[in-house]
Design an enzyme around this catalytic site. Structure first.
Site, PDB file in Angstrom:
ATOM      1  CD  GLU A   1      26.088  29.161  19.358  1.00 24.81           C
ATOM      2  OE1 GLU A   1      26.105  27.946  19.170  1.00 24.81           O
ATOM      3  OE2 GLU A   1      26.753  29.975  18.663  1.00 24.81           O
TER       4      GLU A   1
ATOM      5  CG  ASN B   1      22.891  30.841  14.202  1.00 22.34           C
ATOM      6  OD1 ASN B   1      23.717  30.802  13.280  1.00 22.34           O
ATOM      7  ND2 ASN B   1      21.941  29.939  14.348  1.00 22.34           N
TER       8      ASN B   1
ATOM      9  CB  THR C   1      18.378  22.292   2.732  1.00 27.57           C
ATOM     10  OG1 THR C   1      19.240  23.356   2.364  1.00 27.57           O
ATOM     11  CG2 THR C   1      17.350  22.132   1.651  1.00 27.57           C
TER      12      THR C   1
ATOM     13  CB  VAL D   1      34.126  27.498  24.831  1.00 27.00           C
ATOM     14  CG1 VAL D   1      35.197  26.652  25.508  1.00 27.00           C
ATOM     15  CG2 VAL D   1      32.771  27.248  25.472  1.00 27.00           C
TER      16      VAL D   1
ATOM     17  CG  HIS E   1      27.030  19.046   3.725  1.00 22.70           C
ATOM     18  ND1 HIS E   1      26.274  18.569   2.672  1.00 22.70           N
ATOM     19  CD2 HIS E   1      26.201  19.827   4.450  1.00 22.70           C
ATOM     20  CE1 HIS E   1      25.047  19.045   2.758  1.00 22.70           C
ATOM     21  NE2 HIS E   1      24.979  19.818   3.828  1.00 22.70           N
TER      22      HIS E   1
ATOM     23  CG  ASN F   1      28.555  17.441   9.565  1.00 21.19           C
ATOM     24  OD1 ASN F   1      27.746  16.671  10.081  1.00 21.19           O
ATOM     25  ND2 ASN F   1      28.199  18.605   9.046  1.00 21.19           N
TER      26      ASN F   1
ATOM     27  CB  THR G   1      22.782  17.003   9.629  1.00 24.13           C
ATOM     28  OG1 THR G   1      23.429  18.054   8.912  1.00 24.13           O
ATOM     29  CG2 THR G   1      22.473  17.469  11.031  1.00 24.13           C
TER      30      THR G   1
HETATM   31  C1  LIG Z   1      22.088  26.789   4.239  1.00 31.60           C
HETATM   32  C2  LIG Z   1      22.471  25.455   4.770  1.00 31.60           C
HETATM   33  C3  LIG Z   1      21.855  24.315   4.271  1.00 31.60           C
HETATM   34  C4  LIG Z   1      22.196  23.070   4.803  1.00 31.60           C
HETATM   35  N1  LIG Z   1      21.486  21.991   4.381  1.00 31.60           N
HETATM   36  C5  LIG Z   1      21.727  20.801   4.953  1.00 31.60           C
HETATM   37  C6  LIG Z   1      20.921  19.687   4.627  1.00 31.60           C
HETATM   38  O1  LIG Z   1      19.959  19.779   3.871  1.00 31.60           O
HETATM   39  N2  LIG Z   1      21.208  18.499   5.203  1.00 31.60           N
HETATM   40  C7  LIG Z   1      22.259  18.341   6.058  1.00 31.60           C
HETATM   41  O2  LIG Z   1      22.498  17.224   6.512  1.00 31.60           O
HETATM   42  N3  LIG Z   1      23.012  19.401   6.412  1.00 31.60           N
HETATM   43  C8  LIG Z   1      22.764  20.616   5.897  1.00 31.60           C
HETATM   44  N4  LIG Z   1      23.500  21.691   6.278  1.00 31.60           N
HETATM   45  C9  LIG Z   1      24.570  21.479   7.257  1.00 31.60           C
HETATM   46  C10 LIG Z   1      24.009  21.320   8.658  1.00 31.60           C
HETATM   47  O3  LIG Z   1      23.345  22.489   9.035  1.00 31.60           O
HETATM   48  C11 LIG Z   1      25.155  20.967   9.590  1.00 31.60           C
HETATM   49  O4  LIG Z   1      25.606  19.670   9.216  1.00 31.60           O
HETATM   50  C12 LIG Z   1      24.768  20.928  11.048  1.00 31.60           C
HETATM   51  O5  LIG Z   1      24.206  22.137  11.475  1.00 31.60           O
HETATM   52  C13 LIG Z   1      26.007  20.624  11.886  1.00 31.60           C
HETATM   53  O6  LIG Z   1      25.648  20.653  13.228  1.00 31.60           O
HETATM   54  P1  LIG Z   1      26.702  20.978  14.360  1.00 31.60           P
HETATM   55  O7  LIG Z   1      25.935  21.034  15.618  1.00 31.60           O
HETATM   56  O8  LIG Z   1      27.832  20.015  14.267  1.00 31.60           O
HETATM   57  O9  LIG Z   1      27.348  22.375  13.986  1.00 31.60           O
HETATM   58  P2  LIG Z   1      26.685  23.815  13.765  1.00 31.60           P
HETATM   59  O10 LIG Z   1      25.252  23.682  13.446  1.00 31.60           O
HETATM   60  O11 LIG Z   1      27.554  24.514  12.804  1.00 31.60           O
HETATM   61  O12 LIG Z   1      26.792  24.510  15.194  1.00 31.60           O
HETATM   62  C14 LIG Z   1      28.038  24.793  15.765  1.00 31.60           C
HETATM   63  C15 LIG Z   1      27.850  25.948  16.731  1.00 31.60           C
HETATM   64  O13 LIG Z   1      29.019  26.061  17.538  1.00 31.60           O
HETATM   65  C16 LIG Z   1      29.198  27.425  17.847  1.00 31.60           C
HETATM   66  N5  LIG Z   1      30.579  27.656  18.249  1.00 31.60           N
HETATM   67  C17 LIG Z   1      31.698  27.576  17.488  1.00 31.60           C
HETATM   68  N6  LIG Z   1      32.783  27.831  18.239  1.00 31.60           N
HETATM   69  C18 LIG Z   1      32.356  28.076  19.496  1.00 31.60           C
HETATM   70  C19 LIG Z   1      33.006  28.401  20.723  1.00 31.60           C
HETATM   71  N7  LIG Z   1      34.344  28.460  20.802  1.00 31.60           N
HETATM   72  N8  LIG Z   1      32.260  28.612  21.825  1.00 31.60           N
HETATM   73  C20 LIG Z   1      30.878  28.512  21.770  1.00 31.60           C
HETATM   74  N9  LIG Z   1      30.220  28.220  20.636  1.00 31.60           N
HETATM   75  C21 LIG Z   1      30.954  27.990  19.515  1.00 31.60           C
HETATM   76  C22 LIG Z   1      28.840  28.125  16.549  1.00 31.60           C
HETATM   77  O14 LIG Z   1      28.513  29.492  16.786  1.00 31.60           O
HETATM   78  C23 LIG Z   1      27.655  27.308  16.055  1.00 31.60           C
HETATM   79  O15 LIG Z   1      26.443  27.881  16.448  1.00 31.60           O
HETATM   80  C24 LIG Z   1      23.196  22.953   5.787  1.00 31.60           C
HETATM   81  C25 LIG Z   1      23.824  24.102   6.275  1.00 31.60           C
HETATM   82  C26 LIG Z   1      23.454  25.340   5.783  1.00 31.60           C
HETATM   83  C27 LIG Z   1      24.119  26.566   6.336  1.00 31.60           C
END
Ligand SMILES: Cc1cc2nc3c(=O)[nH]c(=O)nc-3n(C[C@H](O)[C@H](O)[C@H](O)COP(=O)(O)OP(=O)(O)OC[C@H]3O[C@@H](n4cnc5c(N)ncnc54)[C@H](O)[C@@H]3O)c2cc1C
Length: 530
Positions: free
Chosen positions: A36, A119, A128, A239, A457, A491, A503
């Site tokens: 991360e 993070n 949310t 990474v 999204h 996504n 999500t």
């Molecule tokens: C304020 C807010 C409200 C939201 N509300 C909703 C909701 O109500 N419902 C919903 O479905 N979705 C919601 N979302 C979106 C939801 O949070 C995301 O769909 C979800 O977190 C995606 O998950 P993920 O694991 O694919 O990516 P992320 O949660 O974005 O995590 C990706 C991680 O990869 C890390 N990363 C990137 N590049 C690298 C690298 N090269 N090496 C190591 N680490 C790396 C990033 O630092 C990050 O921590 C919301 C988002 C926000 C910010």
């Protein structure tokens, strides 16, 4: 191939966490290293910052997630922290704009609100927690319904989804009644006004402990479990490159952001779940470049408004005693402004959008004290329609090998435009929002279309497809076409025009991908041992 495979997961959001959990629970000898780029915010890895009661601590955790944007620099971008609304599509605390305007910033003039979080827990530490499921043409067409239902059930368990959160709120119930009076007759059976499923654990006092990646990781971060002994989370570790030769991945090169030392980590499988912009960027930087990489970008456009609930109409459905009891209960958890969440889901052909209605005692943008709806005792709803974007190859992100971004990766340029069909659906959604507002009370913020990217999204940039015909990046099990031992998550895999929070869908797709990856690894171990 060793009998105890090592798997690298890039990104610690809900999707990377779902992969880690399913792989470790399915493969008793496997080991997962999760990398991360961002810092750990909470003692429990990946917990939602919404659960932090102390406002200063909460603000600090959010700022730590904002990568290249923080403090005064962030404020200078015109996103005042005070105007940020938890519980709306547009909440931004904890995220940073990709096109932040500083050195190494991305270029996103037509998608200016594109944002990310860096993070432990990813955006899932800030989300949310709305967890609706896709419907009609939002669903991935090549996953059989029976399997999809099973995947959704698994995803709900991983995210602790509650279908009827705040269902006992009399105010939430009255809002549903008024919306149903207005729209009920024109919505198909099963797709009417209802509560919005959310991810979290309801508490005896009526409040909610919101879910983050922590609940998805579950036993992986519980001391003493069999899974935790085989799981390692390295925060502040970027990474840099997926290393591969002859069409198969052999490991990752990582940079420890504390020391800036780099190292090669050999692994048997890489899962990239680093969000819909940075995942394709990492593949591109690693020389893995399927034709559709970064293309077919979609989101759901957002038309929002704020309405002061009408005293006469609400008073006809909720007694003063009920209101007083609800406000007293809410006062116990003033840090969490969300009190009831309702919705009208997507349905075809007549309601091709999703409405999300969040009740709160105070409006997000405080009205002028002279405004007749200021200090409304019945409170307010922030509500928004999600409107679909039809996938087109023209919309997407390009990477420039000759221009480094702030981290030294090939810089991003986002290209995006609304078509006439989308403008028409936005106009239709706006008309629906006016009707919803009129049914509930008086607008204190008129319906308006938020800038592209505001949904947070982002979908399609690594879309899955049934065949390797150049219009998809991954197969139906999220395995990247043409590169063995590489799986992508998030996504970005969603290939359809989708109007709602993605999500839950992406976790369901991750469960499918992880089950298949586990079977693939098992088959390779068996083949290597004969
Ligand atoms: C304020 C807010 C409200 C939201 N509300 C909703 C909701 O109500 N419902 C919903 O479905 N979705 C919601 N979302 C979106 C939801 O949070 C995301 O769909 C979800 O977190 C995606 O998950 P993920 O694991 O694919 O990516 P992320 O949660 O974005 O995590 C990706 C991680 O990869 C890390 N990363 C990137 N590049 C690298 C690298 N090269 N090496 C190591 N680490 C790396 C990033 O630092 C990050 O921590 C919301 C988002 C926000 C910010």
């Amino acid at each position: 191939m060793p009998t105890n495979p090592t798997i690298a997961v890039v990104g610690s959001g809900p999707i990377g966490s779902a992969y880690a959990r399913v792989l470790l629970e399915t493969l008793p000898d496997a080991r997962v290293i999760m990398f991360e780029a961002g810092p750990q915010l909470t003692p429990r890895a990946g917990a939602s910052v919404r659960n932090i009661a102390d406002p200063d601590e909460k603000a600090r955790a959010r700022e730590m997630s904002q990568g290249p944007q923080s403090g005064a620099f962030r404020a200078s971008l015109g996103i005042p922290a005070g105007a940020v609304v938890e519980g709306m599509f547009t909440a931004r605390q904890g995220t940073f704009l990709l096109d932040f305007g500083g050195d190494g910033s991305a270029h996103a003039p037509t998608f200016p609100a594109a944002a990310a979080a860096t993070n432990v827990g990813g955006q899932g530490a800030h989300w949310t927690c709305a967890t609706p499921a896709p419907a009609f043409s939002e669903k991935v067409p090549f996953i059989p319904d029976v399997e999809w239902d099973d995947l959704l059930a698994a995803a709900r368990r991983l995210l602790h989804v509650q279908d009827a959160a705040f269902a006992d709120s009399p105010i939430g119930g009255a809002i549903r009644t008024l919306l149903d009076d207005e729209f009920g007759g024109e919505l198909p059976e099963g797709y009417g006004v209802g509560t919005l499923p959310v991810a979290g654990d309801p508490q005896p006092d009526g409040t909610m402990v919101w879910a983050g990646a922590d609940v998805v990781l579950g036993p992986l971060i519980e001391p003493g479990t069999a899974e935790s002994a085989r799981f390692e989370l390295r925060d502040l570790t970027l990474v840099r490159r997926i290393e591969h030769e002859q069409g198969a991945v052999r490991g990752v090169t990582v940079e420890d952001l504390r020391t800036h030392e780099t190292a090669f980590v050999p692994v048997d499988l890489v899962v990239v779940a680093a969000d819909a912009f940075r995942s394709p960027q990492l593949l591109w930087a690693s020389g893995i470049r399927p034709a559709a990489l970064g293309r077919y970008l979609t989101e759901h456009h957002v038309v929002i408004s704020t309405v002061a609930l009408d005293g006469d109409r609400m008073g006809g459905l909720v007694s003063d005693e009920q209101l007083a009891a609800e406000l007293a209960r809410r006062a116990q958890n003033a840090a969490d402004p969300v009190a009831a969440v309702n919705r009208i889901p997507f349905s075809e052909p007549d309601h091709p959008f999703s409405l999300q209605v969040m009740y709160a005692e105070n409006p997000p943008f405080p009205p002028d004290p002279a405004h007749p709806a200021a200090g409304n005792k019945w409170g307010y709803v922030n509500m928004g329609y999600g409107v679909r974007k039809h996938p087109r190859v023209e919309d997407g992100v390009r990477f420039d090998d000759d221009e480094p971004d702030y981290l030294g990766f090939p810089n991003m340029t986002i290209e995006y435009a609304l078509t006439d069909a989308e403008e028409a659906e936005i106009a239709d959604a706006t008309a629906h929002l006016r009707r919803a507002g009129a049914a509930l009370g008086a607008f204190i913020a008129e319906p308006r279309l938020l800038p592209n990217g505001s949904s947070l999204h982002y979908m399609g940039t690594m879309r899955m497809g049934e065949t390797d015909d150049g219009t998809s990046v991954a197969d139906p099990y999220s395995r990247v076409w043409g590169t063995d031992r590489l799986v992508v998550g998030g996504n970005a895999l969603i290939p359809t025009a989708n109007t709602m929070n993605p999500t839950l869908t992406s976790v369901a797709l991750a469960v499918r991908g992880a089950r298949r990856a586990a079977a693939d690894l098992t088959a390779r171990v068996a083949a290597a041992s004969v």
